[in-house]
Design a protein around this motif. Sequence first.
Motif, PDB file in Angstrom:
ATOM      1  N   TRP A   1       1.086  -1.249  -0.166  1.00 40.01           N
ATOM      2  CA  TRP A   1       0.007  -0.378   0.051  1.00 40.01           C
ATOM      3  C   TRP A   1       0.566   0.967   0.379  1.00 40.01           C
ATOM      4  N   TRP A   2       2.229   0.845   0.396  1.00 39.52           N
ATOM      5  CA  TRP A   2       3.467   2.623   0.598  1.00 39.52           C
ATOM      6  C   TRP A   2       3.223   2.670  -0.487  1.00 39.52           C
ATOM      7  N   GLU A   3       2.971   4.571  -0.344  1.00 37.20           N
ATOM      8  CA  GLU A   3       3.242   5.022  -1.411  1.00 37.20           C
ATOM      9  C   GLU A   3       4.240   5.882  -1.237  1.00 37.20           C
ATOM     10  N   THR A   4       3.485   7.762  -1.745  1.00 36.86           N
ATOM     11  CA  THR A   4       4.474   8.177  -2.369  1.00 36.86           C
ATOM     12  C   THR A   4       4.370   8.644  -1.015  1.00 36.86           C
ATOM     13  N   ALA A   5       4.962  10.317  -0.297  1.00 35.08           N
ATOM     14  CA  ALA A   5       5.202  10.318   0.658  1.00 35.08           C
ATOM     15  C   ALA A   5       3.529  11.336   1.016  1.00 35.08           C
ATOM     16  N   ALA A   6       3.675  12.471  -0.153  1.00 35.50           N
ATOM     17  CA  ALA A   6       2.775  13.380  -0.130  1.00 35.50           C
ATOM     18  C   ALA A   6       1.707  12.706  -0.297  1.00 35.50           C
ATOM     19  N   LYS A   7       1.088  11.452  -0.744  1.00 39.32           N
ATOM     20  CA  LYS A   7       0.260  10.661  -1.065  1.00 39.32           C
ATOM     21  C   LYS A   7      -0.241  10.040   0.236  1.00 39.32           C
ATOM     22  N   MET A   8       0.165  10.376   0.655  1.00 42.76           N
ATOM     23  CA  MET A   8       0.205   8.862   1.981  1.00 42.76           C
ATOM     24  C   MET A   8       0.018   9.920   3.086  1.00 42.76           C
ATOM     25  N   HIS A   9       0.612  10.813   3.488  1.00 42.87           N
ATOM     26  CA  HIS A   9      -0.053  12.450   4.331  1.00 42.87           C
ATOM     27  C   HIS A   9      -1.341  12.760   3.673  1.00 42.87           C
ATOM     28  N   ARG A  10      -1.952  13.053   2.878  1.00 40.31           N
ATOM     29  CA  ARG A  10      -2.987  13.467   2.030  1.00 40.31           C
ATOM     30  C   ARG A  10      -4.280  12.043   2.480  1.00 40.31           C
ATOM     31  N   PHE A  11      -3.740  10.911   2.317  1.00 36.29           N
ATOM     32  CA  PHE A  11      -4.607   9.738   2.855  1.00 36.29           C
ATOM     33  C   PHE A  11      -5.089   9.831   4.656  1.00 36.29           C
ATOM     34  N   LEU A  12      -4.049  10.134   5.021  1.00 34.03           N
ATOM     35  CA  LEU A  12      -3.883  10.672   6.661  1.00 34.03           C
ATOM     36  C   LEU A  12      -5.121  11.963   6.631  1.00 34.03           C
ATOM     37  N   ALA A  13      -4.850  12.891   6.160  1.00 31.07           N
ATOM     38  CA  ALA A  13      -5.821  14.468   6.685  1.00 31.07           C
ATOM     39  C   ALA A  13      -7.075  14.236   5.976  1.00 31.07           C
ATOM     40  N   GLU A  14      -7.468  12.994   4.967  1.00 31.07           N
ATOM     41  CA  GLU A  14      -8.713  13.071   4.270  1.00 31.07           C
ATOM     42  C   GLU A  14      -9.580  11.880   5.426  1.00 31.07           C
ATOM     43  N   ASN A  15      -8.701  11.080   5.738  1.00 33.44           N
ATOM     44  CA  ASN A  15      -9.156  10.139   6.349  1.00 33.44           C
ATOM     45  C   ASN A  15      -9.284  10.348   8.336  1.00 33.44           C
ATOM     46  N   GLY A  16      -8.778  11.666   8.586  1.00 32.54           N
ATOM     47  CA  GLY A  16      -9.003  11.900   9.869  1.00 32.54           C
ATOM     48  C   GLY A  16      -7.805  10.816  10.919  1.00 32.54           C
ATOM     49  N   PHE A  17      -6.534  10.770  10.751  1.00 35.49           N
ATOM     50  CA  PHE A  17      -5.703   9.834  11.102  1.00 35.49           C
ATOM     51  C   PHE A  17      -4.651  11.069  11.353  1.00 35.49           C
ATOM     52  N   THR A  18      -4.663  11.287  12.582  1.00 35.40           N
ATOM     53  CA  THR A  18      -3.923  12.163  13.431  1.00 35.40           C
ATOM     54  C   THR A  18      -2.606  11.727  13.917  1.00 35.40           C
ATOM     55  N   THR A  19      -2.890  10.641  14.226  1.00 38.03           N
ATOM     56  CA  THR A  19      -1.702  10.215  15.057  1.00 38.03           C
ATOM     57  C   THR A  19      -0.734   9.022  14.755  1.00 38.03           C
ATOM     58  N   MET A  20      -0.171   9.258  13.614  1.00 37.30           N
ATOM     59  CA  MET A  20       0.246   8.267  12.763  1.00 37.30           C
ATOM     60  C   MET A  20       1.823   9.421  11.679  1.00 37.30           C
ATOM     61  N   ASP A  21       2.602   9.022  11.413  1.00 39.74           N
ATOM     62  CA  ASP A  21       3.538   9.648  10.027  1.00 39.74           C
ATOM     63  C   ASP A  21       4.386   8.398  10.064  1.00 39.74           C
ATOM     64  N   PHE A  22       5.035   8.610   8.589  1.00 38.92           N
ATOM     65  CA  PHE A  22       6.107   7.716   8.420  1.00 38.92           C
ATOM     66  C   PHE A  22       8.208   8.329   8.061  1.00 38.92           C
ATOM     67  N   LEU A  23       8.042   7.102   8.930  1.00 38.34           N
ATOM     68  CA  LEU A  23       9.429   7.787   8.646  1.00 38.34           C
ATOM     69  C   LEU A  23      10.435   6.953   6.909  1.00 38.34           C
ATOM     70  N   HIS A  24      10.845   7.898   6.831  1.00 42.90           N
ATOM     71  CA  HIS A  24      10.675   7.139   5.466  1.00 42.90           C
ATOM     72  C   HIS A  24      11.505   8.554   4.593  1.00 42.90           C
ATOM     73  N   ASN A  25      12.889   8.597   4.372  1.00 49.82           N
ATOM     74  CA  ASN A  25      13.866  10.063   4.233  1.00 49.82           C
ATOM     75  C   ASN A  25      13.849  11.096   5.026  1.00 49.82           C
ATOM     76  N   ASN A  26      13.828  10.651   6.526  1.00 46.12           N
ATOM     77  CA  ASN A  26      13.283  12.010   7.939  1.00 46.12           C
ATOM     78  C   ASN A  26      13.888  11.481   9.160  1.00 46.12           C
ATOM     79  N   CYS A  27      14.196  11.976   9.891  1.00 45.50           N
ATOM     80  CA  CYS A  27      13.969  11.109  10.714  1.00 45.50           C
ATOM     81  C   CYS A  27      13.145  12.252  11.930  1.00 45.50           C
TER      82      CYS A  27
END
Length: 233
Positions: free
Chosen positions: A86-112
């Motif tokens: 299911w993994w997508e680009t960071a932009a798509k995954m963050h949009r998915f979280l926002a659209e679904n009201g998932f506020t307690t999650m983030d992704f460790l990917h090219n960041n820290c």
Amino acid sequence: MALYTLADLHLGTGVQKPMDIFGGRWQGHTDKIVQRWRALVAPEDTVVLGGDISWGISLEQARSDFALIESLPGKKIILKGNHDLWWETAAKMHRFLAENGFTTMDFLHNNCFFYGRTALCGTRGWPFEEDFADPHNAKIFRRELLRLEASLKLGAAQQPEEIICFLHYPPLFAHFHCGPVIELLQRYGVRRCVYGHLHSDSLRWAVEGQHEGIEWRLVSGDHVDFTPVFLKK
């Protein structure tokens, strides 16, 4: 406030992918995750999820698994695993979280991320089962090395009191020794590395404890009986 970790949840609430067929600890494993998570993790805690989160092959198929994770206490930081199709680009995954009201999650990917003064760094890695000399595998492995170093650089730049590295694939396994990954960890002063991926018969070949100046910890779901593993206060 506490920091926990757990890998290989292998949730499948939105697809027909029951894990009960593997027997043993996999029987009713989703209920175990929920019950043991709720017994340990408080809303102010952080849990790093080390890959293989959902069997969904798209964000839409994984939606109910994300909803389940969202319903559990704490902040969740998600790392990619080999089965996370299911993994997508960071932009798509963050949009998915926002659209679904998932506020307690983030992704460790090219960041820290930071837990207090502790840097939480990492990437998926690449499997010991593959031929690293193969051009295709070599290309992907080099990309993972770049992602790992980018994450470690971001963490080190803040002069943390500790860097904890999270990987899905183990850099050490039986007689396998992934020198480039281990050398990166050593160069950035990593003293703890947490990984998943290993199950069933492969568990007996897992490397844990002190090796190469680093403390290794396997936290795949069935290995830790689907209980979040405490890392620090």
